[in-house]
Design an enzyme around this catalytic site. Structure first.
Site, PDB file in Angstrom:
ATOM      1  N   ASP A  43      64.883  63.485   7.721  1.00  0.00           N
ATOM      2  CA  ASP A  43      64.545  64.675   6.947  1.00  0.00           C
ATOM      3  C   ASP A  43      65.546  64.803   5.802  1.00  0.00           C
ATOM      4  OD1 ASP A  43      63.378  67.158   6.195  1.00  0.00           O
ATOM      5  OD2 ASP A  43      62.875  67.542   8.300  1.00  0.00           O
ATOM      6  N   CYS A  93      55.508  63.086   9.807  1.00  0.00           N
ATOM      7  CA  CYS A  93      55.171  64.512   9.773  1.00  0.00           C
ATOM      8  C   CYS A  93      55.617  65.191   8.487  1.00  0.00           C
ATOM      9  CB  CYS A  93      55.808  65.238  10.952  1.00  0.00           C
ATOM     10  SG  CYS A  93      55.204  64.717  12.574  1.00  0.00           S
ATOM     11  N   SER A 157      45.406  66.415   7.817  1.00  0.00           N
ATOM     12  CA  SER A 157      45.184  67.852   7.976  1.00  0.00           C
ATOM     13  C   SER A 157      43.681  68.090   8.019  1.00  0.00           C
ATOM     14  CB  SER A 157      45.802  68.627   6.812  1.00  0.00           C
ATOM     15  OG  SER A 157      45.351  69.969   6.800  1.00  0.00           O
ATOM     16  N   TYR A 170      46.587  69.381  -2.230  1.00  0.00           N
ATOM     17  CA  TYR A 170      46.938  69.153  -0.830  1.00  0.00           C
ATOM     18  C   TYR A 170      45.830  68.396  -0.108  1.00  0.00           C
ATOM     19  CZ  TYR A 170      48.420  70.195   3.948  1.00  0.00           C
ATOM     20  OH  TYR A 170      48.810  70.101   5.260  1.00  0.00           O
ATOM     21  N   LYS A 174      46.042  64.684   1.695  1.00  0.00           N
ATOM     22  CA  LYS A 174      45.757  64.478   3.118  1.00  0.00           C
ATOM     23  C   LYS A 174      44.503  63.636   3.325  1.00  0.00           C
ATOM     24  CE  LYS A 174      49.335  66.548   4.744  1.00  0.00           C
ATOM     25  NZ  LYS A 174      50.365  65.776   5.464  1.00  0.00           N
ATOM     26  N   THR A 205      54.251  77.405  11.470  1.00  0.00           N
ATOM     27  CA  THR A 205      55.431  76.609  11.124  1.00  0.00           C
ATOM     28  C   THR A 205      56.048  77.147   9.836  1.00  0.00           C
ATOM     29  OG1 THR A 205      54.248  75.040   9.704  1.00  0.00           O
ATOM     30  CG2 THR A 205      54.269  74.569  12.078  1.00  0.00           C
TER      31      THR A 205
END
Length: 230
Positions: A43, A93, A157, A170, A174, A205
């Protein structure tokens, strides 16, 4: 019995989890570590990765890296090899998203290319970067009794198939992740590396909390106009 029909234990596997400091990545790293896997959280340096790794135990390490950087990811993989000796699985992820329309009629404003480009760079090119650099490390291993070397799991997604208002960039990113799954699996089949992609719906999240309030309220109510995000 085919290898695909055999459920093998996670214990002892070495896993790289991108975006492992928060959200779905954090949950994945936590689950794998609890099941006895050795986990490398990859990360951003500014993330809580070091704190999370310490929390999860001695078999979890933090490798600070920007997934779009070849140098960062290569350094992370070198650390994984030095610490754990091999790589069995990659779970991608890490990702970003912005909510916007390409053109706002009320503001008479065209969306600048920056956020579109950044979304595709991180979500698509970043995932490609991690995959392409991880494959040679997996290939250093001999195939197991099931003629397998490892697995790559990507995160798309529901927006890849049912994008909502403000999700053009987005959804495109995806959708790309979903689209690479089959050809990549075919590319790597003879090498004993499996490839699959998950397409989560709505999760509570930090990524969701970064959205504008009006989108979050819609999401929590489960309305069709919600900006669905993992």
């Amino acid at each position: 019995m085919s290898s695909s029909s055999v459920l093998r234990p996670v214990k002892g596997l070495v896993s790289l989890v991108t975006g492992g400091a928060s959200g779905i990545g954090r949950g994945t790293a936590h689950y794998l570590s609890k099941q006895g896997a050795k986990v490398a959280i990859v990360d951003l340096p500014k993330s809580d990765g070091e704190k999370v790794a310490k929390e999860f135990g001695e078999n979890v390490i933090f490798c600070p890296a920007d997934i779009t950087s070849e140098k960062d990811v290569s350094n992370a993989l070198d650390t994984i090899k030095d610490k754990f000796g091999r790589l069995d699985s990659v779970v991608n992820c890490a990702g970003i998203a912005y909510a916007f329309k390409l053109y706002s009629a009320s503001k008479k404003r065209i969306e600048p290319m920056d956020r579109i480009r950044h979304t595709l760079e991180v979500n698509v090119l970043g995932t490609f970067n991690v995959i392409r650099l991880s494959i040679p490390v997996m290939m250093e291993k001999e195939k197991d009794d099931y003629k397998q070397r490892g697995v790559i799991i990507n995160t798309a997604s529901v927006a890849a198939f049912d994008g909502q208002v403000g999700q053009t960039a987005y959804s495109a990113s995806k959708g790309a992740i979903a689209a690479i799954t089959l050809p990549l699996a075919r590319d790597l089949a003879d090498d004993g590396i499996r490839v699959l992609t998950i397409a989560p719906g709505l999760f509570d999240t930090p990524l969701l909390s970064s959205l504008p309030d009006k989108f979050c309220r819609q999401c929590k109510k489960g309305e069709q106009k919600a900006l669905l995000r993992e």
